[in-house]
Design an enzyme around this catalytic site. Structure first.
Site, PDB file in Angstrom:
ATOM      1  N   ASP A  66     -87.076  47.533 -56.276  1.00 42.61           N
ATOM      2  CA  ASP A  66     -87.610  46.567 -55.434  1.00 42.61           C
ATOM      3  C   ASP A  66     -87.461  45.255 -56.072  1.00 42.61           C
ATOM      4  O   ASP A  66     -87.409  45.270 -57.322  1.00 42.61           O
ATOM      5  CB  ASP A  66     -88.854  47.000 -54.984  1.00 42.61           C
ATOM      6  CG  ASP A  66     -89.283  46.272 -53.551  1.00 42.61           C
ATOM      7  OD1 ASP A  66     -88.435  45.349 -53.261  1.00 42.61           O
ATOM      8  OD2 ASP A  66     -90.116  46.791 -52.922  1.00 42.61           O
TER       9      ASP A  66
HETATM   10  C1  BGC Z   1     -89.998  44.360 -50.302  1.00 43.54           C
HETATM   11  C2  BGC Z   1     -88.585  44.865 -49.866  1.00 43.54           C
HETATM   12  C3  BGC Z   1     -87.485  44.123 -49.635  1.00 43.54           C
HETATM   13  C4  BGC Z   1     -87.036  43.150 -50.890  1.00 43.54           C
HETATM   14  C5  BGC Z   1     -86.131  42.056 -50.538  1.00 43.54           C
HETATM   15  C6  BGC Z   1     -89.770  43.285 -51.187  1.00 43.54           C
HETATM   16  O1  BGC Z   1     -90.790  42.522 -51.484  1.00 43.54           O
HETATM   17  O2  BGC Z   1     -90.841  45.305 -50.875  1.00 43.54           O
HETATM   18  O3  BGC Z   1     -88.857  45.947 -48.931  1.00 43.54           O
HETATM   19  O4  BGC Z   1     -86.257  44.811 -49.252  1.00 43.54           O
HETATM   20  O5  BGC Z   1     -88.406  42.517 -51.039  1.00 43.54           O
HETATM   21  O6  BGC Z   1     -86.349  41.425 -49.662  1.00 43.54           O
END
Ligand code: BGC
Length: 753
Positions: free
Chosen positions: A260
């Site tokens: 993530d």
């Molecule tokens: C989130 C993800 C997301 C990623 C990219 C993160 O903060 O937890 O779900 O895909 O950001 O935007």
């Protein structure tokens, strides 16, 4: 003739092969070619693939003509194009379809809808030149207050798994890989970047890992995103138990993992703990990785294995040529229609005590009250926000439908709404907007209330719109409680006293506390954040053009304190703290320097979230502990009644099939979601009172009867034995319960396994 036979034989051989090949094994068909490529690559080229290139891409192998990998947020809309720090680039063709959010999709209980949703996302992903959708988001909804409850599907693993598999198949069949997120046990936003989730193996296997397992094994998911949090002491991005032992070794995953955003925390830990790509940055998976190989700490084969997994996805997903991508609008009529269809099937009729829904034919004037009738829900909520091509609000939907019937509609905001205004990255807590509250617990505004009551008195019917919004339910923070905000309870009571012909529509992604509202709402509808045609679908339900057919994918507890994580004192506990993501990407908002943030992160506290309730999540808890709820899991009424016939059973060693007849007793076409639960009658193992094992959605014309068969594998009845560390199928007596909701069982039958 000979040729025909030859082809037939060939087809059989191919069919035979693919029948034997699991969806994951199919990813390995290019391994020979991939190994040859790896043999030609320098260490630097390999490592270049293992971290972000831009905010939403990672490098291919330019020298060998292998394209970069392009990611996009989902899960319910292809995110607009953005640059560093997620700054929108202001493109004109990147307006996408806003699909109903996770809990709304799950409320359809429809595998077909989940497939179509995935397919439509995959299609739009292709139009934008994307290879991987960061979604579906399939964590279990553990906390009613969870900031991402609306993104996630269900509190039940069987429902979440069934839908995750189909979404995955749909998207990947449309040509775009999914990235299952957030693996795993990412069930709270509070301290999400550092919280250490403590859960025993049985709880993980039976509840939290189930949807991931199914989407990997049956769906063939090509990418998995390790979550921000820790599980049993290790960050998910370096959790060898989750990523290597379970995901790869047990489930046979052959694709790639990507952390993530901001969720990578080490070089050696993540390299050995199963991470392929650091997102974003290269401080761990850049030069440090090269150095680790060069100084002998890390075998180059570990790097090769990561490159191989990335290239498998790269070869399975056709890159979209630059001059083809982004040439037409992302949102297309074909995909909008799918969003619409999902919305039609997701709306849940929670209560219809005096049958004041559908809106009676003699109603000539409707007072629509509540800001949630006009608030759009596509954008906001951080990563899952969608720059939608358009969005029909509930009020617009009602106005259009009412105009066709010559009905007058008047509107008043009724209450102030708490909306966190964001100039890019800069929250502006105070605003000149007279309709904006400064906090969620601000009481009702007397002027707005008086205006609304006056309209209610003068109308034939009142439709009150309550619920939350995307400033209240959002990624990055959990709700403090599930109360209806800004004095909504006071407003609905006053409206009901002015005009009892009232229906309430809740616009929210998660559950709310309805104790104060319910006595003053003869009808209640859960309307969700329901995509760009949400308002149209809602109006069709309210006016009775279609029958409501959604069922709750989670329980509405009577009060928050009843829910398992609260009742066991495991949440919020010592869980307070800042959001890692905000810290890393919103330097302008926090006002910290990069150095200060790095120091802060290095010294993050180590809050613990111990899942003391174990497997007793959602209805498993409420039923087993005999705690009354407001609306049970699986609940949802229709405008018709359904009659369930007696069950007949067909059992083999592998599966149990239950058949029965279901009849629509009403005068209109309607769908019913049939649910099958299993209760253990003589188990020596601690288990929930009953558990969902199968479900289906059946469409029935007025008066029509149909035979339905629900099937589930006997292996699904196994439990994870913490002592022997394996699935164990305990023989014994079971009762199979079939019904319209977890608390509305119509037929049952006993058997033995
Ligand atoms: C989130 C993800 C997301 C990623 C990219 C993160 O903060 O937890 O779900 O895909 O950001 O935007």
């Amino acid at each position: 003739m000979k040729k025909v036979i030859q082809y037939a034989v060939l087809a059989l051989v191919i069919a035979g092969c693919s029948r034997e090949m699991s969806p994951q094994d199919r990813l390995t068909v290019n391994d020979k070619k991939i190994n040859e490529i790896i043999a030609q690559m320098t260490l630097e080229e390999k490592v270049e693939m293992l971290h972000s290139k831009t905010n939403m891409s990672s490098e291919g192998v330019p020298r060998l003509g292998i394209q970069d990998i392009k990611y996009t947020d989902g899960p319910f809309g292809i995110r607009e194009e953005n640059g560093d720090g997620f700054r929108p680039l202001g493109w004109t063709l990147d307006s996408a379809t806003y699909f109903p959010t996770g809990s709304a999709l799950a409320a359809t209980w429809s595998k077909e809808m989940a497939y179509k949703n995935g397919w439509a996302m995959g299609k739009e992903g292709r139009l934008r030149g994307k290879d991987i959708i960061l979604g579906p988001a399939i964590n279990i909804q553990r906390l009613p207050v969870g900031g991402r409850t609306y993104e996630y599907l269900s509190e039940d693993p069987v429902l979440a798994a069934g839908l995750s598999v189909e979404y995955t198949k749909g998207s990947q069949e449309a040509g775009t890989a999914v990235c299952l997120k957030h693996y795993a046990l990412n069930n709270q936003e509070t301290n999400r970047g550092s919280v250490n989730v403590i859960a025993d193996e049985r709880t993980m296997r039976e509840i939290y890992l189930k949807p991931f397992e199914a989407a990997v094994k049956e769906g063939g998911a090509m990418c998995v995103m390790p979550a921000y949090n820790k599980v049993n002491g290790y960050y998910c991005s370096e959790n060898a138990h989750l990523n290597n032992e379970i995901l790869r070794d047990e489930w046979g995953f052959k694709g790639m993992t990507v952390s993530d955003w901001g969720g990578t925390h080490s070089t050696m830990g993540a390299a050995l703990g199963g991470l392929c790509v650091q997102m974003t940055g290269d401080n761990y998976f850049g030069q440090a990785l090269i150095d680790s190989v060069r100084n002998g700490a890390l075998a180059e084969e570990v790097i090769d294995a990561k490159v191989r997994e990335i290239l498998r996805l790269r070869f399975a997903i056709e890159p979209v040529p630059e001059d083809v991508a982004n040439t037409i609008m992302t949102s297309q009529p074909e995909t909008q229609k799918i969003a619409y269809e999902i919305a039609q099937k997701s709306i849940v009729l929670l209560k219809n005590e005096v049958a004041n829904l559908p809106i009676a034919k003699d109603v000539r004037k409707i007072a629509v009250i509540g800001q949630n009738a006009v608030l759009t829900t596509a954008s906001g909520g951080i990563g899952a926000g969608v720059k939608t091509l358009y969005e029909i609000s509930p009020l617009e939907g009602i106005q259009k439908r009412a105009a066709e019937a010559g009905i007058e509609v008047v509107y008043a905001p009724g209450y102030k709404n708490y909306v966190m205004r964001m100039a890019w990255g800069r929250p502006a807590s105070t605003t000149a907007d007279p309709l904006a509250a400064n906090s969620t617990d601000e009481p009702a505004d007397p002027v707005l209330l008086a205006e609304a009551v006056a309209l209610a008195k003068d109308a034939d019917m009142v439709i009150f719109f309550g619920g939350t919004n995307k400033s209240i339910e959002t990624e990055g923070s959990d709700r403090k409680n599930i109360d209806l905000p800004c004095g909504q309870n006071e407003v609905v009571r006053a409206l009901y006293e002015a005009n009892p012909n009232l229906a309430t529509v809740l616009i929210s992604g998660g559950p709310t506390d309805l104790r104060a509202l319910e006595p003053y709402s003869p009808a209640i509808v859960q309307g969700w954040w329901n995509g760009l045609e949400g308002g149209t679908a809602l109006a069709e339900v309210l006016f009775g053009d279609i029958a409501p057919s959604g069922k709750l994918p989670f329980t509405f507890p009577l009060k928050l304190e009843d829910s398992p994580a609260y009742a066991t004192g495991s949440f919020p506990g010592s869980n307070t703290g800042e959001d890692l993501f905000t810290l890393m990407y919103r330097l302008d908002a926090t006002g910290y320097t990069r150095e200060q943030i790095q120091e802060y992160i290095a010294n993050l506290p180590d809050p613990i979230s111990e899942y003391k309730e174990g497997i007793f999540v959602g209805y498993r808890w409420f039923e087993t502990k005999d705690i009354p709820v407001m609306y049970a899991f699986g609940h949802g009424l229709s405008y018709v009644d359904f009659e369930y016939g007696a069950l007949s059973l067909k059992k083999s060693k592998k599966s149990i099939k239950v058949s029965f007849t279901i009849k629509n007793l009403g005068e209109m076409e309607a769908d019913e979601v049939v649910q099958l639960y299993v209760k253990r009658l003589d188990s020596a193992v601690e288990r929930p009172l009953k558990e969902l094992e199968a479900f289906d959605r059946v469409n029935l014309k007025a008066g029509e009867a149909q035979k339905v068969t629900l099937e589930f594998p006997v292996s699904e009845l196994a439990h994870w034995d913490n002592n022997s560390n394996q699935w164990v199928l305990e023989p014994g007596k079971i009762e199979i319960l079939v019904g319209s909701a977890s608390d509305d069982i119509r037929q049952s039958i006993q058997t033995e396994i």
